[in-house]
Structures are given as C-alpha cells and as structure tokens.
Design a protein around this motif. Structure first.
Motif, short mmCIF file in Angstrom:
data_model
loop_
_atom_site.label_atom_id
_atom_site.label_comp_id
_atom_site.label_asym_id
_atom_site.label_seq_id
_atom_site.Cartn_x
_atom_site.Cartn_y
_atom_site.Cartn_z
N TYR A 14 77.90 24.16 -9.82
CA TYR A 14 78.83 24.58 -8.77
C TYR A 14 80.00 23.59 -8.74
N THR A 15 81.09 23.97 -9.37
CA THR A 15 82.25 23.08 -9.45
C THR A 15 83.05 23.05 -8.15
N ASN A 16 82.92 24.10 -7.35
CA ASN A 16 83.57 24.09 -6.04
C ASN A 16 82.76 23.18 -5.11
N LYS A 17 83.37 22.09 -4.69
CA LYS A 17 82.63 21.08 -3.92
C LYS A 17 82.19 21.59 -2.55
N ARG A 18 82.93 22.51 -1.98
CA ARG A 18 82.53 23.05 -0.68
C ARG A 18 81.27 23.91 -0.82
N THR A 19 81.23 24.70 -1.90
CA THR A 19 80.04 25.50 -2.17
C THR A 19 78.85 24.59 -2.44
N LEU A 20 79.08 23.54 -3.24
CA LEU A 20 78.02 22.58 -3.57
C LEU A 20 77.49 21.92 -2.31
N ASN A 21 78.38 21.49 -1.44
CA ASN A 21 77.96 20.81 -0.21
C ASN A 21 77.19 21.73 0.72
N ARG A 22 77.54 23.02 0.73
CA ARG A 22 76.80 23.96 1.56
C ARG A 22 75.36 24.07 1.07
N LYS A 23 75.20 24.13 -0.23
CA LYS A 23 73.86 24.24 -0.81
C LYS A 23 73.08 22.94 -0.60
N LEU A 24 73.76 21.80 -0.74
CA LEU A 24 73.10 20.52 -0.49
C LEU A 24 72.66 20.40 0.97
N SER A 25 73.47 20.92 1.87
CA SER A 25 73.13 20.90 3.29
C SER A 25 71.88 21.73 3.55
N SER A 26 71.78 22.89 2.89
CA SER A 26 70.60 23.74 3.04
C SER A 26 69.36 23.03 2.51
N VAL A 27 69.50 22.40 1.34
CA VAL A 27 68.38 21.70 0.72
C VAL A 27 67.93 20.53 1.60
N ASN A 28 68.88 19.77 2.11
CA ASN A 28 68.54 18.61 2.96
C ASN A 28 67.84 19.05 4.25
N ALA A 29 68.29 20.17 4.82
CA ALA A 29 67.65 20.69 6.03
C ALA A 29 66.20 21.08 5.73
N PHE A 30 65.97 21.68 4.56
CA PHE A 30 64.62 22.08 4.15
C PHE A 30 63.74 20.84 3.94
N PHE A 31 64.26 19.84 3.20
CA PHE A 31 63.49 18.63 2.93
C PHE A 31 63.16 17.88 4.22
N ASP A 32 64.11 17.86 5.15
CA ASP A 32 63.89 17.18 6.44
C ASP A 32 62.79 17.89 7.22
N PHE A 33 62.80 19.23 7.17
CA PHE A 33 61.75 20.02 7.83
C PHE A 33 60.39 19.72 7.21
N CYS A 34 60.33 19.66 5.88
CA CYS A 34 59.06 19.41 5.18
C CYS A 34 58.51 18.03 5.51
N TYR A 35 59.40 17.04 5.62
CA TYR A 35 58.96 15.68 5.94
C TYR A 35 58.45 15.61 7.39
N SER A 36 59.19 16.26 8.29
CA SER A 36 58.80 16.24 9.72
C SER A 36 57.47 16.94 9.95
N ASN A 37 57.16 17.93 9.12
CA ASN A 37 55.93 18.70 9.29
C ASN A 37 54.83 18.28 8.31
N LYS A 38 55.07 17.11 7.66
CA LYS A 38 54.08 16.49 6.76
C LYS A 38 53.73 17.38 5.56
N PHE A 39 54.65 18.26 5.16
CA PHE A 39 54.49 18.97 3.89
C PHE A 39 54.84 18.04 2.74
N SER A 40 55.61 17.00 3.07
CA SER A 40 56.03 16.01 2.08
C SER A 40 55.90 14.62 2.68
N LEU A 41 55.43 13.66 1.87
CA LEU A 41 55.28 12.29 2.33
C LEU A 41 56.54 11.47 2.10
N GLU A 42 57.48 12.04 1.35
CA GLU A 42 58.72 11.34 1.00
C GLU A 42 59.90 12.02 1.67
N LYS A 43 60.75 11.21 2.32
CA LYS A 43 61.93 11.77 2.97
C LYS A 43 63.09 11.79 1.97
#
Length: 280
Positions: A61-90
């Motif tokens: 994704y060469t468009n940085k705004r598109t890339l950042n939107r996807k990164l934001s989605s991924v970070n929100a998912f990872f944060d949810f997984c860490y908070s709910n102990k689906f993942s031990l690593e933040k």
C-alpha cells in the motif's frame, strides 16, 4: 461478511466493536474489511502472524493514508487480543509519517469576487451571498452554520450551540456579514426559526450548502472555515484566540495554521526586506 471464515479471535473482536463499543456499521465494515482481507491472504489466524511479515504484507500500500488506516485496524485488534489475554505480547505497529498539507484557503479578493456573482435581485441570491459572508465571517463548521437559529444571534455575537463535542462557544460576527444576513431575512418569504432555508422553506441541507459554495467559489464550505482562520493568523491573531474561535479542543489542531503564518512572513520578507534583492 462471512463470519464462518474468520478466526475465533477476529469473531470476538467483531462482537466487541459491534456490541460493547457499538460502533456504526461503516466503522465496523472498515475494521473487518481490513482485518479479514489480511487473514484471507495469509490463510491463517491474524493473531499468529509475525510483525515483520505483516509489515511486508502491508508494504504494497503505497498510499500512506490507506496504509495507516490498515495499521490502525491491526493495532486495535492486537490491543483487544492483549487486553482479553488472547495474546501474551502487546504488539503495536508504528504508523507511516504523512507530510502535513497546508489547508486550502481563499483570499479576501477571491471571496468577494465570488459574492459578486450572486444575483441579489432575488431572495435566493441574497441567501447565497449571506451564506458566503456568514461562513467567512464566523469560521463555523457547515453543520454548526445550518443549525443556527435567529435567537442564536445577539447583536454582533453568534452563539454556536451545536458545536463539535457539544461545547457551546461565542463568536463575533462582522457587521458586513450581519447586514447581508438581514437583507436576506427581510426578503425571505418564510417565517422560520432557523436562518438558512431552501426555496420551499425547508431547512437548507449540507448538500445544498455545498452546491452554493461550489457554484460561486468552486470550493467546499470547509474551505471558508480555513480561510477565516488563515486570515486571522496572517493578520497577527494569537493562536489560542483562533483555537477558541474555531472551537478546537486541542491547540495542536490549530497549529496547522502556523505553517500558513510562516509562509506569509517569508513572502513578506521577500517583498519588503532589502536583503531579499541583495547579492553577496
């Protein structure tokens, strides 16, 4: 969306943003579109992917705004997984840096040239001219503008009731804009509480307001808000005063206009200072 193809963690995240956070359908669709497409591409649960591999995957994704939107989605998912102990690593992936763009704005001369195009022999033309004056004189958002009622104007002051974040604020209005407004209201054939109405007497819509500013100035209504702020900053107004007038919650949001101020000062030096034309 076929939830049977989602990993259990992504299904849990879907339930979280739909039920617990109660996001709107558009936001939910954006999150799940980003995340489910990644799972489909790696053919494995997203929670198991290595960070470096994920970044390689997103590098297309060469468009940085598109890339950042996807990164934001991924970070929100990872944060949810860490908070709910689906993942031990933040895990948190850094967003791409996007260069700040100067807000588009109109000069006073451009605004007045557009206003002169309004046919003020009709009440609709008077309305159009008054709207352009009003937006440039107040700096209000178009949603705030269209919500204004006659009772919200007291002398040369406007009470912005339906501001972003439900925070009221007082904004002074230039006499020339009030004069244009009064001419329009005196000719308008309807008795309404709100200021702006269409030819049927119904409340003016955002689409109609957009068409008006496009017709005379070839810009969106928000550009007049930028123009208001820019004229204040280049005129020497204090940044915190501009913040209050615009209704910005954070001074950081207002600081974009300091770039305009620096550009203005640089141009002034180029024109006025003798060294700008002196060779060593």
């Amino acid at each position: 969306m076929n939830t049977s193809q989602l990993s259990k963690e992504l299904e849990a995240f879907l339930e979280y943003i739909s039920v617990t956070r109660a996001l709107n359908k558009k936001s939910i669709s954006a999150y799940m579109g980003d995340l489910s497409s990644i799972e489909a591409e790696i053919e494995a649960p997203l929670i198991n992917i290595d960070s470096n591999k994920l970044l390689d995957l997103l590098s297309k994704y060469t468009n940085k705004r598109t890339l950042n939107r996807k990164l934001s989605s991924v970070n929100a998912f990872f944060d949810f997984c860490y908070s709910n102990k689906f993942s031990l690593e933040k895990t948190k992936l850094k967003s791409a840096k996007i260069p700040k763009l100067l807000p588009k704005f109109l000069t006073y001369e451009q605004l007045m040239a557009g206003i002169k195009l309004c046919d003020t022999s009709t009440w609709i033309g008077l309305r159009d001219a008054a709207l352009l004056y009003f937006l440039y004189a107040s700096g209000v958002r178009i949603s705030e503008c269209l919500s204004v009622k006659k009772e919200d104007i007291d002398g040369e002051w406007l009470l912005v009731r339906h501001a972003k974040g439900d925070k009221e604020r007082l904004v002074p209005i230039a006499k020339v804009a009030l004069d244009a407004l009064n001419k329009y209201l005196n000719e308008m054939p309807y008795e309404k509480d709100y200021l702006w109405c269409n030819y049927k007497g119904d409340k003016l819509s955002r689409i109609s307001a957009f068409k008006i500013t496009q017709k005379y100035l070839n810009v969106s209504p928000h550009v007049l808000r930028h123009s208001y702020a820019t004229s204040l900053i280049t005129g020497g107004a204090d940044l915190r005063v501009v913040q209050e007038l615009l209704g910005h919650a954070s001074l950081t949001t207002t600081q974009i206009y300091t770039h305009v101020q620096k550009q203005h000062l640089s141009e002034t030096i180029d024109v006025c200072h003798p060294f700008s034309k002196t060779k060593y």
